[in-house]
Design an enzyme around this catalytic site. Structure first.
Site, PDB file in Angstrom:
ATOM      1  N   LYS A  43       0.842  -1.193   0.000  1.00 48.79           N
ATOM      2  CA  LYS A  43       0.000   0.000   0.000  1.00 48.79           C
ATOM      3  C   LYS A  43       0.878   1.245   0.000  1.00 48.79           C
ATOM      4  O   LYS A  43       1.719   1.421   0.888  1.00 48.79           O
ATOM      5  CB  LYS A  43      -0.917   0.005   1.219  1.00 48.79           C
ATOM      6  CG  LYS A  43      -1.850   1.209   1.292  1.00 48.79           C
ATOM      7  CD  LYS A  43      -2.653   1.225   2.579  1.00 48.79           C
ATOM      8  CE  LYS A  43      -3.581   0.041   2.689  1.00 48.79           C
ATOM      9  NZ  LYS A  43      -4.438   0.114   3.898  1.00 48.79           N
ATOM     10  N   ASP A 137     -12.219  -0.707  12.234  1.00 51.29           N
ATOM     11  CA  ASP A 137     -12.932  -1.027  10.988  1.00 51.29           C
ATOM     12  C   ASP A 137     -13.075  -2.533  10.822  1.00 51.29           C
ATOM     13  O   ASP A 137     -12.774  -3.098   9.772  1.00 51.29           O
ATOM     14  CB  ASP A 137     -12.207  -0.423   9.795  1.00 51.29           C
ATOM     15  CG  ASP A 137     -13.126  -0.302   8.563  1.00 51.29           C
ATOM     16  OD1 ASP A 137     -14.359  -0.256   8.744  1.00 51.29           O
ATOM     17  OD2 ASP A 137     -12.608  -0.256   7.434  1.00 51.29           O
TER      18      ASP A 137
END
Length: 721
Positions: A43, A137
C-alpha cells in the site's frame, strides 16, 4: 488485477511490482513480490496526504504498532517505510475470499462455522488491544478466509487507544453498518476504545450467521441512526451465538464483553479442528491458492538500500510457525486479489497448452420479501436457493460458476420494481427466482417480460403471471384456481362425500368465491354442493355450520384464507358434533390454525402447492443439509421448490452451452424443458405456457396434532400418509 501504468515504478523498497490491486483517494495498492519471493500487498500513500506531518506521524505510529502484531489470525506487516516521499506498507496475502464475498456467493454460514470464526477473530482482537491499538474497521470485507482459519486485515485506520485522532474535525472513521454507536456520533470520538471493536465484531458475526447487516441497509445516515437508536435485527442468529452477539451489540460500551470474554464464550470442542468451513469454500480457496502459483517470478532487481527510519521486518521460521504458517493460509494480502484470481485469463506456454483458466461466472437473481410480513416464505426460498448454488458449485463437471444475487423487496411493490430494475441491469444475471408475494409479482412481471429476463416464481398463486402473452414469466406452482382439484379428489376418492357443504368466508374475497364456485360446478362424487356464507364482519360461524349440517353434509370445505377464521370454523364444527371430512387450502395451514383450533384441527385435510421434503424419497440429503446449515427442526415451505428452480435454471444454461446466452434463448429453453426436481416435475403446456398443474398439487392432513404430508393428490387413496 489491473496492469501497471506507465507512471508506476518497477519496484518499491526491494519489492517487484506485479500489478495494481486497487486505487483510491488515499493511494494505490499493488500486488508485489518481495526479494525473498513472498507475495504481498503493498500500500502506497499519495504524496499529498503524506505532506501532512500529522498524517505521516499517524502512519509511522501505526506501522510500528502493527509490526508488533504477529498472532495467527492476523496478517503480519512484512515491511514499511513511513519516511519515504510516498509512505508504503507491505502485508501478507491470504488467497481466500473475504467474509463479505463468501456470504454473497454462498449465503449465511453454519452456526458452528460462525462460532469458530468469532472465537478466532476475538483472539486476533485480544492481541490488537494488548498492543494498545483499536482496529476501528472490523467488517466482513476486512476478514479473509483461509483453510486453517480467518485473518483480520487492514489496520490502515487503526490508531493507538487514547491517542488524539489525526482526522478532520467531525469525520467518522469506519464503515456504516459495522460502526459502534460511539463511532457513529462524532462528538463521542473520545469514547472509541476496544469495546468499539467488540460491537463491530458482533455486527460481523450477525452478518455471517444471517447474511444481513443487523442494522439494515440504506443511506449511511439512516444506518448510523439505527445503530445509535434502534435494536438490531437478529432473527436468524441461532443457538449460543444469539446471547453473545446480543451482548456485543449493547449500546453502552461498558456493558459489552471483552475480546477474551467473546473468545471464551465461543470456544468449543471443534473450535481447534482443521475443517471449519462449509464444503463450497475450501474448494474456492484451493482454486485461488493454485492460481497464485501461476503468477510470474520476479525479475532480478537491484537491492534497494534501507534508509534510516524504515521499518523492515524479517519473519523467522519460529515467527512464521507462530502465525500458523500454512501455505493455503498466508501468502499475501489485499482485497482486490480475489477479483484478480477469479477473473485471470488463461496463461499459455510456448509449444504447449496453458493451464486451464477460471470458469465463466454467472448469477441467478433472487428477489423476495426478506424483512416484511412474508419474510418466512421469502427467507426459506433464499435458503433453498443457496443450497442449490452450493451443490452446483461442488460438481466437478460444471461448465461455469454460479452465484446467487439476493435482493430484498420487503413485500412492497415500489421496492420490488427497484430491485427488479437492478437485476435486469446486471447482465451476469441469467434468470430470477421470485418475487415471493402475489402483489410484488404482479408489479414486476411486465418489467421482466419486456427485458426478456426469465422470472420464476415458486410461491405466487395469483393468476395472470405466466401466460402465452408473457413468455418470460414462469409460475412454478399452480395458481389458486386449481386448489379445488385436490379437494374434489379427496371428497371423491378418500372420503366419498355425496353431499358437500362449502363454508364461504367472504373475508377471503375473490379467492373464497372462486373456490366455492369450483366446488359447486364440479361437486365431488358427482353429488350435490351447497354454499353457506359468513360475512367478512362476523366471526360467528355457528349459523353457517348449522345450515351445512341441516343439508346433511358428509364433507365440509372452508373456502377462506385466514388461519384464525378457519380455526373458528373448526371449533364450530366440532361443537356441533360433525365428524365427517373437513378440508381447507394451504393458506390456512399455519401454526395459528393448529394452536387456535386445538383438538378441533384433528383430521382436517388441506389442498396445497408445497411439499414436506422430509417425506419425499430422494430428498434426504437436502433435508439434512438444510437443517444443519440453518439450525432448524423442519424445512420451511417453498425452500425445496426454490432449490429445484435454481437447478432448473442451471440445466437450461448448460443446455445452451454454459451460460452467457441471449436472454430470449433462456426463455425458450426453459419453456421446452421437463425437469424432475425433488418436489415435482416442472414442465409447461406448449400452448398455454402454464405449468402442468397436476404436477404441483398436494394434500396434507392433521394427525396427532401434527401436519402430515399425504403426497401428490392423484396418488392419495387414503387419509394416512
Amino acid at each position: 488485477m489491473r496492469p501497471l501504468t506507465a507512471d508506476d515504478p518497477a519496484g518499491i523498497g526491494g519489492h517487484r511490482l506485479l500489478g495494481r490491486l486497487g486505487a483510491g483517494g488515499m493511494g494505490v495498492v499493488y500486488l508485489a513480490r518481495s526479494s525473498g519471493g513472498a507475495l504481498v500487498a503493498l500500500k502506497v500513500i499519495r504524496a499529498e496526504h503524506a505532506a501532512d506531518p500529522a498524517f505521516r506521524a499517524r502512519f509511522e505510529r501505526e506501522a510500528r504498532a502493527a509490526s508488533r502484531i504477529t498472532g495467527r489470525w492476523t496478517t503480519p506487516v512484512s515491511a514499511a517505510d513511513p519516511q519515504a516521499r510516498e509512505p508504503w506498507l507491505a502485508t501478507a496475502f491470504v488467497p481466500g475470499p473475504s467474509l463479505a464475498e463468501a456470504v454473497a456467493l454462498h449465503g449465511p454460514l453454519p452456526c458452528a462455522t460462525v462460532c469458530v470464526l468469532g472465537e478466532r477473530l476475538a483472539e486476533a482482537l485480544i492481541e490488537v488491544h494488548e498492543a494498545g491499538l483499536v482496529h476501528r474497521d472490523v467488517k466482513p470485507g476486512n476478514v479473509l478466509l483461509a483453510l486453517d482459519g480467518p485473518r483480520l486485515i487492514d489496520f490502515g485506520i487503526a490508531r493507538a487507544a487514547g491517542a488524539t485522532a489525526l482526522t478532520a474535525t467531525g469525520m467518522v472513521i469506519g464503515s456504516p453498518g459495522y460502526l459502534s454507536p460511539e463511532q457513529a456520533q462524532a462528538g463521542r470520538a473520545g469514547e472509541t476504545g476496544p469495546p468499539s471493536d467488540i460491537f463491530s465484531l458482533g455486527c460481523v458475526l450477525a452478518y455471517a450467521a444471517s447474511g444481513r447487516r443487523p442494522f439494515g441497509t440504506g443511506t449511511p445516515a439512516a444506518v448510523l441512526f439505527r445503530t445509535v437508536h434502534e435494536e438490531p435485527e437478529l432473527d436468524d442468529v441461532q443457538g449460543r451465538l444469539l446471547p453473545l452477539v446480543s451482548a456485543c451489540l449493547a449500546k453502552d460500551p461498558g456493558e459489552r464483553p471483552t475480546a477474551e470474554d467473546v473468545r471464551a464464550g465461543l470456544a468449543g470442542p471443534g473450535s481447534r479442528s482443521g475443517e471449519w468451513l462449509p464444503a463450497a469454500l475450501p474448494r474456492l480457496i484451493a482454486e485461488r491458492s493454485a492460481r497464485v502459483l501461476e503468477l510470474p517470478d520476479p525479475e532480478p532487481q537491484e537491492p534497494t538500500p534501507t534508509r534510516t527510519g524504515a521499518v523492515v521486518l524479517v519473519h523467522t521460521r519460529r515467527r512464521f510457525l507462530a502465525m500458523g504458517g500454512s501455505a493455503a493460509g498466508m501468502i499475501a494480502v489485499g482485497g482486490g486479489i480475489a477479483a484478480y484470481l477469479a477473473g485471470r485469463p488463461d496463461s499459455g506456454g510456448q509449444g504447449g497448452q496453458g493451464a486451464p483458466g477460471p470458469l465463466p461466472r454467472y448469477a441467478v437473481g433472487l428477489q423476495a420479501d426478506l424483512t416484511g410480513g412474508g419474510r418466512t416464505v421469502g427467507r426459506a426460498q433464499e435458503r433453498g436457493a443457496r443450497l442449490a448454488v452450493e451443490e452446483f458449485s461442488a460438481r466437478e463437471d460444471r461448465p461455469f460458476e454460479l452465484t446467487l444475487k439476493v435482493l430484498d423487496d420487503g413485500g412492497q411493490a415500489a421496492r420490488a420494481r427497484t430491485a427488479s430494475g437492478r437485476l435486469i441491469a446486471d447482465r451476469t444475471v441469467q434468470a430470477v427466482i421470485g418475487p415471493s408475494t402475489d402483489a410484488t409479482a404482479l408489479a414486476v412481471a411486465p418489467l421482466f417480460h419486456t427485458a426478456r429476463l426469465p422470472m420464476l416464481t415458486v410461491s405466487v398463486g395469483t393468476t395472470g403471471i405466466s401466460s402465452a402473452s408473457r413468455p418470460a414469466n414462469f409460475q412454478l406452482r399452480p395458481d389458486d384456481h386449481n386448489l379445488a382439484v385436490p379437494l374434489i379428489h379427496y371428497l371423491t376418492v378418500v372420503a366419498k362425500s355425496r353431499r358437500t357443504a362449502v363454508i364461504e368466508d367472504r373475508a377471503a374475497g375473490k379467492t373464497g368465491w372462486n373456490l366455492a364456485q369450483s366446488l359447486r360446478e364440479s361437486p365431488p362424487t358427482e353429488g350435490v354442493t351447497t354454499v353457506h356464507q359468513v360475512t367478512a364482519g362476523s366471526e360467528d360461524f355457528g349459523p353457517a355450520v348449522a345450515a351445512a349440517l341441516a343439508a346433511r353434509a358428509q364433507g365440509v370445505v372452508f373456502a377462506g384464507t385466514s388461519p384464525h377464521r378457519a380455526a373458528r370454523c373448526a371449533r364450530a364444527l366440532a361443537g356441533a358434533g360433525f365428524t365427517g371430512a373437513r378440508l381447507g387450502v394451504g393458506a390456512v395451514l399455519e401454526p395459528a390454525f393448529l394452536s387456535e383450533a386445538g383438538a378441533a384441527a384433528e383430521g382436517w385435510a388441506f389442498s396445497t402447492t408445497f411439499v414436506d421434503p422430509a417425506a419425499l424419497p430422494g430428498a434426504e440429503r437436502f433435508v439434512a443439509a438444510y437443517k444443519k446449515r440453518y439450525g432448524v427442526a423442519e424445512v420451511e415451505r417453498y425452500a425445496v421448490e426454490a432449490y429445484d428452480a435454481v437447478l432448473l435454471i442451471a440445466q437450461a444454461m448448460r443446455a445452451l452451452g454454459g451460460g452467457g446466452v441471449e436472454r430470449g434463448a433462456m426463455v425458450r429453453r426453459l419453456r421446452e424443458l421437463s425437469y424432475k426436481g425433488l418436489a415435482k416435475t416442472i414442465a409447461f403446456e406448449p400452448l398455454t405456457r402454464v405449468l402442468y398443474a397436476r404436477n404441483g398439487l398436494f394434500l396434507h392432513r392433521v394427525q396427532g396434532g401434527r401436519v402430515r404430508f399425504l403426497g401428490p393428490y392423484e396418488k392419495v387413496r387414503s387419509a394416512s400418509p
